[in-house]
Write a protein that holds these residues in place. Structure first.
Motif, PDB file in Angstrom:
ATOM      1  N   TYR A  16       0.799  -1.228   0.000  1.00 26.06           N
ATOM      2  CA  TYR A  16       0.000   0.000   0.000  1.00 26.06           C
ATOM      3  C   TYR A  16       0.834   1.282   0.000  1.00 26.06           C
ATOM      4  N   PRO A  17       1.861   1.411   0.873  1.00 25.18           N
ATOM      5  CA  PRO A  17       2.647   2.654   0.873  1.00 25.18           C
ATOM      6  C   PRO A  17       3.315   2.936  -0.474  1.00 25.18           C
ATOM      7  N   LEU A  18       3.677   1.894  -1.191  1.00 29.04           N
ATOM      8  CA  LEU A  18       4.314   2.068  -2.493  1.00 29.04           C
ATOM      9  C   LEU A  18       3.284   2.386  -3.577  1.00 29.04           C
ATOM     10  N   LEU A  19       2.138   1.705  -3.530  1.00 29.70           N
ATOM     11  CA  LEU A  19       1.121   1.879  -4.568  1.00 29.70           C
ATOM     12  C   LEU A  19       0.330   3.178  -4.419  1.00 29.70           C
ATOM     13  N   MET A  20       0.176   3.647  -3.172  1.00 27.27           N
ATOM     14  CA  MET A  20      -0.621   4.849  -2.928  1.00 27.27           C
ATOM     15  C   MET A  20       0.224   5.897  -2.206  1.00 27.27           C
ATOM     16  N   ASN A  21       1.206   6.436  -2.931  1.00 28.39           N
ATOM     17  CA  ASN A  21       2.039   7.503  -2.363  1.00 28.39           C
ATOM     18  C   ASN A  21       1.481   8.872  -2.762  1.00 28.39           C
ATOM     19  N   THR A  22       2.139   9.926  -2.289  1.00 30.04           N
ATOM     20  CA  THR A  22       1.633  11.277  -2.521  1.00 30.04           C
ATOM     21  C   THR A  22       1.515  11.609  -4.005  1.00 30.04           C
ATOM     22  N   ARG A  23       2.494  11.189  -4.779  1.00 24.57           N
ATOM     23  CA  ARG A  23       2.462  11.475  -6.218  1.00 24.57           C
ATOM     24  C   ARG A  23       1.255  10.811  -6.888  1.00 24.57           C
ATOM     25  N   VAL A  24       0.980   9.567  -6.523  1.00 23.71           N
ATOM     26  CA  VAL A  24      -0.167   8.839  -7.097  1.00 23.71           C
ATOM     27  C   VAL A  24      -1.474   9.529  -6.705  1.00 23.71           C
ATOM     28  N   ILE A  25      -1.566   9.955  -5.448  1.00 28.59           N
ATOM     29  CA  ILE A  25      -2.785  10.615  -4.972  1.00 28.59           C
ATOM     30  C   ILE A  25      -3.048  11.898  -5.760  1.00 28.59           C
ATOM     31  N   VAL A  26      -2.009  12.706  -5.918  1.00 31.61           N
ATOM     32  CA  VAL A  26      -2.149  13.969  -6.663  1.00 31.61           C
ATOM     33  C   VAL A  26      -2.602  13.699  -8.093  1.00 31.61           C
ATOM     34  N   TRP A  27      -2.004  12.691  -8.713  1.00 31.84           N
ATOM     35  CA  TRP A  27      -2.370  12.341 -10.087  1.00 31.84           C
ATOM     36  C   TRP A  27      -3.820  11.854 -10.165  1.00 31.84           C
ATOM     37  N   LEU A  28      -4.247  11.027  -9.222  1.00 34.17           N
ATOM     38  CA  LEU A  28      -5.618  10.514  -9.235  1.00 34.17           C
ATOM     39  C   LEU A  28      -6.638  11.646  -9.074  1.00 34.17           C
ATOM     40  N   ILE A  29      -6.355  12.567  -8.155  1.00 33.26           N
ATOM     41  CA  ILE A  29      -7.272  13.698  -7.946  1.00 33.26           C
ATOM     42  C   ILE A  29      -7.295  14.604  -9.172  1.00 33.26           C
ATOM     43  N   ALA A  30      -6.111  14.885  -9.723  1.00 30.16           N
ATOM     44  CA  ALA A  30      -6.021  15.744 -10.908  1.00 30.16           C
ATOM     45  C   ALA A  30      -6.750  15.113 -12.097  1.00 30.16           C
ATOM     46  N   ILE A  31      -6.543  13.820 -12.293  1.00 31.64           N
ATOM     47  CA  ILE A  31      -7.213  13.118 -13.401  1.00 31.64           C
ATOM     48  C   ILE A  31      -8.728  13.124 -13.204  1.00 31.64           C
ATOM     49  N   SER A  32      -9.177  12.996 -11.948  1.00 31.76           N
ATOM     50  CA  SER A  32     -10.616  13.027 -11.670  1.00 31.76           C
ATOM     51  C   SER A  32     -11.229  14.355 -12.100  1.00 31.76           C
ATOM     52  N   TRP A  33     -10.556  15.459 -11.760  1.00 29.65           N
ATOM     53  CA  TRP A  33     -11.059  16.781 -12.136  1.00 29.65           C
ATOM     54  C   TRP A  33     -10.982  16.998 -13.645  1.00 29.65           C
ATOM     55  N   ILE A  34      -9.858  16.636 -14.239  1.00 26.89           N
ATOM     56  CA  ILE A  34      -9.691  16.843 -15.687  1.00 26.89           C
ATOM     57  C   ILE A  34     -10.704  16.004 -16.465  1.00 26.89           C
ATOM     58  N   ALA A  35     -10.810  14.723 -16.112  1.00 27.43           N
ATOM     59  CA  ALA A  35     -11.756  13.835 -16.802  1.00 27.43           C
ATOM     60  C   ALA A  35     -13.193  14.305 -16.587  1.00 27.43           C
ATOM     61  N   GLY A  36     -13.501  14.767 -15.370  1.00 25.12           N
ATOM     62  CA  GLY A  36     -14.848  15.256 -15.086  1.00 25.12           C
ATOM     63  C   GLY A  36     -15.232  16.419 -15.981  1.00 25.12           C
ATOM     64  N   PHE A  37     -14.313  17.354 -16.172  1.00 28.87           N
ATOM     65  CA  PHE A  37     -14.631  18.523 -16.997  1.00 28.87           C
ATOM     66  C   PHE A  37     -14.532  18.229 -18.489  1.00 28.87           C
ATOM     67  N   LEU A  38     -13.777  17.229 -18.876  1.00 28.42           N
ATOM     68  CA  LEU A  38     -13.798  16.803 -20.280  1.00 28.42           C
ATOM     69  C   LEU A  38     -15.146  16.171 -20.615  1.00 28.42           C
ATOM     70  N   ILE A  39     -15.660  15.370 -19.693  1.00 27.15           N
ATOM     71  CA  ILE A  39     -17.003  14.787 -19.869  1.00 27.15           C
ATOM     72  C   ILE A  39     -18.042  15.901 -19.941  1.00 27.15           C
ATOM     73  N   SER A  40     -17.903  16.873 -19.026  1.00 31.05           N
ATOM     74  CA  SER A  40     -18.835  18.002 -18.997  1.00 31.05           C
ATOM     75  C   SER A  40     -18.765  18.803 -20.296  1.00 31.05           C
ATOM     76  N   LEU A  41     -17.558  19.014 -20.792  1.00 30.82           N
ATOM     77  CA  LEU A  41     -17.390  19.786 -22.034  1.00 30.82           C
ATOM     78  C   LEU A  41     -18.080  19.097 -23.203  1.00 30.82           C
ATOM     79  N   SER A  42     -17.949  17.773 -23.280  1.00 28.47           N
ATOM     80  CA  SER A  42     -18.574  17.033 -24.374  1.00 28.47           C
ATOM     81  C   SER A  42     -20.097  17.129 -24.315  1.00 28.47           C
TER      82      SER A  42
END
Length: 313
Positions: free
Chosen positions: A131-157
């Protein structure tokens, strides 16, 4: 994209079909709920930010969800509150498009963040050593960023498909905000392809996100049931309880709205059914996470105690 075909410059939001005195009562009720929603989410965000012991994946995702819930409420509720006491309930075409885009974007991001939280619990319980290796700070930031980006790409479409439609006739929206289904029905076209397309996209986002979360919890449950220690099982269940409740509330209300019949006769029902999804869900989320999470309750008490002591001094 819309210039030469659009004659409507503003829409009228019909809101709730209730007497004026009931609208005043709804204004007071929704205002109190909105204030508590904002206070609750800001409190959770400030507590997670200030308490270093909460700088772990689960609470960082709760911070992100509280942020999105605050934005979600901000897009809809202030305008709705003004319209409840205003005589003229209009919204410009541009503002309606912006509200629709932001509402769909933040709503989609909410679903994806809840999905990330389910994935986080799956890794924590099913793969604790990695878990500490798979869910580190960098992964968390990327997951949150992707969630927002993907959410607004869906919204834009979705928003782009709606805003390219010609609006040249009726401009009264049978809703308290620019709900995509109500807006599409005002387009000067007999073709319902756009409504089918956006409804399909929305249902796919909801269904795929919910199925992913359900799959993670099936795997989590199978892992927990293999744990011999009763105390360890209870601890594992408790770390998932708040997320499960929030997911249940969120997807139940969302499913009622988006998976129901889209016939013209249901637009009045959509207005009432949207209240739980747009007002009650953001209101309940901070309460659930605070009441069901021991660490957050302790951190909140610390913050309140510090402020009380500082005022006395």
């Amino acid at each position: 994209m819309i210039g030469n075909h659009t004659q409507v410059t503003e829409f009228i939001l019909l809101g709730f079909s209730v007497p004026p005195e009931v609208q005043i009562a709804l204004f007071i009720l929704f205002l109190l709920m909105y204030i508590l929603t904002v206070i609750g989410n800001l409190l959770i965000m400030s507590v997670v930010y200030s308490d270093r012991s909460l700088h772990v994946p689960m609470y960082i995702f709760i911070f992100a969800l509280s942020c999105s819930e605050t934005c979600y409420s901000l897009v809809i509720v202030p305008k709705m509150l003004v319209d409840l006491i205003a005589k003229v309930r209009t919204i410009s075409f541009a503002m309606c498009g912006a509200q629709m885009f932001l509402f769909l974007g933040v709503g989609s991001a909410n679903c994806l963040i809840l999905q990330c939280m389910g994935y986080d619990r799956y890794l924590a319980i099913c793969h604790p050593l990695r878990y500490p290796l798979l869910m580190n700070t960098r992964v968390i930031v990327w997951l949150i960023a992707i969630s927002w980006i993907a959410g607004f790409l869906i919204s834009l479409s979705e928003a782009a498909q709606i805003l390219r439609l010609p609006f040249c006739g009726p401009n009264a929206i049978r809703h308290f905000f620019c709900h995509m289904r109500a807006v599409v029905r005002l387009a000067c076209t007999a073709d319902n392809t756009t409504e089918v397309a956006i409804s399909t996209i929305t249902m796919l986002v909801l269904a795929s996100s919910l199925l992913f979360i359900m799959l993670t919890y099936i795997l989590i449950l199978s892992t927990i049931l293999r744990i011999r220690s009763t105390e360890s099982r209870q601890k594992a269940f408790s770390t998932c309880a708040a997320h499960v409740i929030v997911v249940s509330v969120h997807y139940t209300f969302a499913s009622i709205i988006y998976f129901k019949s889209s016939s013209a006769d249901t637009l009045e029902d959509d207005t009432l059914l949207s209240i739980p999804y747009t007002i009650i869900t953001p209101f309940l989320s901070p309460i659930i996470f605070t009441l069901r999470n021991k660490e957050i309750k302790v951190a909140v008490r610390k913050v309140i105690t510090k402020k009380v002591l500082s005022q006395k001094i």
